[in-house]
Design a protein around this motif. Structure first.
Motif, PDB file in Angstrom:
ATOM      1  N   PHE A  72      18.856   4.790 -60.762  1.00 43.14           N
ATOM      2  CA  PHE A  72      19.103   3.671 -61.690  1.00 43.14           C
ATOM      3  C   PHE A  72      20.181   3.999 -62.724  1.00 43.14           C
ATOM      4  CE2 PHE A  72      14.815   2.809 -60.119  1.00 43.14           C
ATOM      5  CZ  PHE A  72      15.003   1.500 -59.698  1.00 43.14           C
ATOM      6  N   LEU A 194      14.821  -7.766 -49.658  1.00 43.82           N
ATOM      7  CA  LEU A 194      14.040  -6.897 -50.549  1.00 43.82           C
ATOM      8  C   LEU A 194      12.553  -6.923 -50.182  1.00 43.82           C
ATOM      9  CD1 LEU A 194      14.607  -5.045 -52.869  1.00 43.82           C
ATOM     10  CD2 LEU A 194      14.293  -6.932 -54.452  1.00 43.82           C
ATOM     11  N   ALA A 198      10.510  -3.818 -48.716  1.00 45.26           N
ATOM     12  CA  ALA A 198       9.370  -3.306 -49.501  1.00 45.26           C
ATOM     13  C   ALA A 198       8.113  -3.234 -48.635  1.00 45.26           C
ATOM     14  CB  ALA A 198       9.138  -4.192 -50.721  1.00 45.26           C
ATOM     15  N   PHE A 204       5.030   3.858 -52.718  1.00 43.28           N
ATOM     16  CA  PHE A 204       6.062   3.648 -53.733  1.00 43.28           C
ATOM     17  C   PHE A 204       6.107   4.790 -54.749  1.00 43.28           C
ATOM     18  CE2 PHE A 204       6.282  -0.662 -52.163  1.00 43.28           C
ATOM     19  CZ  PHE A 204       7.617  -0.983 -52.359  1.00 43.28           C
ATOM     20  N   ASP A 208       9.444   6.155 -56.599  1.00 35.58           N
ATOM     21  CA  ASP A 208       9.557   6.238 -58.068  1.00 35.58           C
ATOM     22  C   ASP A 208      10.072   7.615 -58.491  1.00 35.58           C
ATOM     23  OD1 ASP A 208       8.775   3.718 -58.663  1.00 35.58           O
ATOM     24  OD2 ASP A 208       6.719   4.200 -59.223  1.00 35.58           O
ATOM     25  N   MET A 270      18.019  -9.351 -63.993  1.00 36.84           N
ATOM     26  CA  MET A 270      17.110  -9.331 -62.839  1.00 36.84           C
ATOM     27  C   MET A 270      17.863  -8.997 -61.549  1.00 36.84           C
ATOM     28  SD  MET A 270      14.397 -12.248 -61.706  1.00 36.84           S
ATOM     29  CE  MET A 270      15.479 -13.456 -61.014  1.00 36.84           C
ATOM     30  N   MET A 274      17.281  -5.897 -58.964  1.00 40.07           N
ATOM     31  CA  MET A 274      16.986  -6.112 -57.543  1.00 40.07           C
ATOM     32  C   MET A 274      17.906  -5.289 -56.635  1.00 40.07           C
ATOM     33  SD  MET A 274      16.472 -10.200 -57.268  1.00 40.07           S
ATOM     34  CE  MET A 274      16.433 -10.237 -55.487  1.00 40.07           C
ATOM     35  N   VAL A 277      16.998  -1.625 -56.855  1.00 41.93           N
ATOM     36  CA  VAL A 277      15.749  -1.352 -56.136  1.00 41.93           C
ATOM     37  C   VAL A 277      16.011  -1.349 -54.622  1.00 41.93           C
ATOM     38  CG1 VAL A 277      13.519  -2.373 -55.538  1.00 41.93           C
ATOM     39  CG2 VAL A 277      14.150  -2.102 -57.926  1.00 41.93           C
ATOM     40  N   ILE A 281      15.159   1.790 -52.273  1.00 40.90           N
ATOM     41  CA  ILE A 281      14.244   1.654 -51.126  1.00 40.90           C
ATOM     42  C   ILE A 281      14.954   2.026 -49.824  1.00 40.90           C
ATOM     43  CG2 ILE A 281      12.978  -0.054 -49.734  1.00 40.90           C
ATOM     44  CD1 ILE A 281      12.112  -1.423 -52.264  1.00 40.90           C
TER      45      ILE A 281
ATOM     46  N   ILE B   4       8.872  -0.059 -59.351  1.00 36.64           N
ATOM     47  CA  ILE B   4       9.805  -0.513 -58.309  1.00 36.64           C
ATOM     48  C   ILE B   4       9.156  -1.601 -57.440  1.00 36.64           C
ATOM     49  CG2 ILE B   4      10.956   0.245 -56.183  1.00 36.64           C
ATOM     50  CD1 ILE B   4      11.681   2.809 -57.619  1.00 36.64           C
ATOM     51  N   GLU B   5       7.895  -1.411 -57.146  1.00 32.72           N
ATOM     52  CA  GLU B   5       7.180  -2.392 -56.322  1.00 32.72           C
ATOM     53  C   GLU B   5       7.082  -3.739 -57.054  1.00 32.72           C
ATOM     54  OE1 GLU B   5       3.383  -0.932 -55.236  1.00 32.72           O
ATOM     55  OE2 GLU B   5       3.129  -2.321 -53.566  1.00 32.72           O
ATOM     56  N   ILE B   7       9.085  -4.848 -59.445  1.00 30.00           N
ATOM     57  CA  ILE B   7      10.420  -5.476 -59.511  1.00 30.00           C
ATOM     58  C   ILE B   7      10.744  -6.126 -58.168  1.00 30.00           C
ATOM     59  CG2 ILE B   7      12.896  -5.022 -59.709  1.00 30.00           C
ATOM     60  CD1 ILE B   7      12.261  -2.798 -61.690  1.00 30.00           C
ATOM     61  N   ALA B   8      10.467  -5.398 -57.093  1.00 24.21           N
ATOM     62  CA  ALA B   8      10.832  -5.906 -55.760  1.00 24.21           C
ATOM     63  C   ALA B   8      10.147  -7.240 -55.471  1.00 24.21           C
ATOM     64  CB  ALA B   8      10.468  -4.867 -54.692  1.00 24.21           C
ATOM     65  N   SER B  11      10.691 -10.163 -58.693  1.00 19.44           N
ATOM     66  CA  SER B  11      12.041 -10.724 -58.776  1.00 19.44           C
ATOM     67  C   SER B  11      12.371 -11.516 -57.509  1.00 19.44           C
ATOM     68  CB  SER B  11      13.069  -9.620 -59.007  1.00 19.44           C
ATOM     69  OG  SER B  11      13.031  -8.704 -57.947  1.00 19.44           O
TER      70      SER B  11
END
Lengths: 487, 41
Positions: A72, A194, A198, A204, A208, A270, A274, A277, A281, B4-5, B7-8, B11
């Motif tokens: 990030f 996304l 996910a 997760f 992280d 936002m 996204m 992330v 991922i 992260i989860e 946000i995914a 959003s």
């Protein structure tokens, strides 16, 4: 990437629908349709069209690729762009909207500083917009070519040709409408990627930890100077560039302008989260994507079923085209308004014809440069580096109502540009172009100061809170007093 | 749930809603501006 027939049908439908729209749409008959959408753009469309314009390849594919490598870390700097958009929305965009007869930032600069400032603003605006249009012509062609297997030159021609068609016929009015639809496609398709990716993640907690460690490592491996440089670049680099400022001028009211910009800034937070992330991922879902820059495409290819993959590729094309059409329209309008007082003095019909012709010429030029003359593109992109230290300081100074004189505007632009240009060409800034911007800002401030000294000695004394129009400048509209509402 | 989860998923859901709204608003803007009689011509 292997596409199914369904994907190809989705992609082809998008381009055919846009091309048909460009051909069938009723032409706007007025120059203010073409340049500022008759100043009737509501808040929600300001939000969607502005967001579609700033979401280019760098703010989507680029950010995901950065997050893949550095967690990030870069999001922190992208947030400076969000901050800038919100600040512009709160204080600058509504004030810009008060220039009720201005079509471009050049018009605003003329009202504040006189004809020379408009011409300088026009040169930089047109160079910046045409250079970027050419960059995006190539990017759009590469996306289309890689997705469908069409030869690159033909792909560049199709992608830019379709954008030119509806920009030519409907001007900004069709551009903002199409951008709103493109914005919808972009964010729905990206959300699909996304969510689908996910769902592939088992834990997760590991992601992280990985993201945190990448972010800390990236932070430690950058010097304070380079971090400050990045922050400054994101804060000022794209502030009020012509296609963004056009949305402020085209909004239906000051309030629509203010809210549209603020909401677009909030949305960008936002969006950046996204994309970052998605990049993080991707380290789990596609650990070896090949081309890191295309990590988002690789992720989509790995998780989306046929049909939805086609929709994602349409979104990629929309990301490129929505920025390109906005730049193309801005370039044409800036050429028409800012570079020649003879053109500006003509009636609206003539200005509309010239703006349309300029759209065609710039479209052809962009395709030609994308195919044959990358050196010229590099030359034009210098205008992008110059923007923050030339036009921006006197523009913001004048728009917020501080005193102005003709010389302060012209010298601010010239000195800011000269210092930045020298730092860049003499490579004084090394690998950190933000140093050139900082030096340029200093030059711009000194130029403005010299302008005030000259004004003092020539009795053209500034009056606080009012702009001093030079005696021989032609006002864009009736003289504006700040604080009054002009609709 | 991890950050992260959250946000995914959050959003993405917000973006789908916003995206549908943008498509409808864009289509209506285009229709009223170019294909309807709301142009003031």
């Amino acid at each position: 990437m292997k596409l199914s027939y369904l994907d190809i049908v989705v992609i082809a439908s998008y381009f055919v629908a846009l091309a048909l729209f460009g051909v069938l749409v009723r032409r706007g008959h007025r120059f203010d349709d073409y340049s500022v959408a008759r100043r009737t753009v509501p808040t929600f469309i300001v939000l969607t069209s502005l967001s579609a314009t700033y979401i280019g390849p760098g703010f989507s594919l680029g950010l995901a690729a950065k997050a893949f490598n550095t967690g990030f870390f870069f999001v922190l700097f992208f947030l400076f762009f969000s901050l800038q958009t919100i600040v512009v929305g709160a204080w600058i965009a509504p004030r810009l909207r008060r220039f009720a007869k201005a079509y471009t930032l050049g018009d605003v600069m003329r009202e504040l500083y006189g004809n020379e400032a408009q011409w300088l603003t026009g040169v930089i605006s047109v160079g910046l917009c045409v250079g970027f249009t050419a960059v995006l012509a190539r990017a759009g062609g590469v996306v289309l070519s890689q997705a469908t297997g069409v030869q690159l030159p033909l792909a560049i021609l199709i992608a830019t040709g379709v954008a030119v068609t509806y920009t030519y016929t409907g001007g900004l009015k069709s551009v903002v409408g199409v951008e709103s639809v493109q914005f919808g496609i972009i964010i729905i398709a990206s959300s699909t990627v996304l969510i689908a990716s996910a769902l592939r993640v088992r834990s997760f907690a590991g992601i992280d930890r990985d993201a945190l460690s990448l972010t800390i490592n990236a932070w430690r491996s950058n010097s304070v100077l380079s971090i400050l440089g990045l922050a400054l670049s994101f804060l000022l680099g794209e502030t009020l560039i012509p296609p963004y400022a056009n949305r402020a001028l085209a909004a239906q009211s000051e309030n629509a302008s203010r809210k549209g910009f603020i909401l677009a800034g909030l949305f960008s937070i936002m969006w950046f989260a996204m994309m970052a992330v998605a990049g993080v991922i991707a380290r789990v879902v596609v650990p070896a994507p090949g081309d890191i820059e295309g990590v988002l495409v690789a992720l989509a290819g790995a998780v989306l079923p046929s049909g939805l993959l086609g929709l994602f590729l349409v979104a990629l094309a929309a990301i490129v085209m929505s920025t390109q059409e906005a730049l193309l329209n801005s370039a044409a309008v800036c050429l028409t308004r800012d570079l020649s007082s003879k053109i500006r003095a003509r009636n609206e019909d003539s200005q509309l014809v010239i703006a349309r012709l300029a759209t065609l010429v710039f479209g052809v030029l962009a395709v030609w440069m994308a195919l044959r003359a990358p050196g010229i593109i590099d030359g034009l992109l210098i205008c992008y580096s110059l923007w923050a230290s030339t036009v921006l300081p006197p523009l913001v100074w004048g728009v917020i109502g501080l005193p102005t004189t003709r010389w302060s505007g012209v010298l601010s632009v010239l000195l800011g540009g000269a210092v930045t240009g020298y730092c860049l060409t003499a490579k004084l800034a090394g690998r950190n172009p933000a140093i050139a911007v900082l030096a340029g800002l200093t030059g711009s401030a000194v130029g403005g100061l010299i302008g005030f000294v000259i004004a003092r000695f020539t009795q053209n004394v500034a009056v606080s809170g009012k702009q001093l129009l030079p005696a021989d400048s032609e006002p864009v509209s009736d003289p504006i007093s700040y604080g009054e509402h002009h609709q | 749930m991890s950050v992260i989860e959250i946000i995914a998923y959050l959003s993405s859901i917000l973006c789908v809603v916003l995206g549908c709204g943008a498509i409808v608003a864009g289509a209506r803007y285009i229709r009223s501006g170019f294909f309807g009689d709301n142009t003031g011509e």
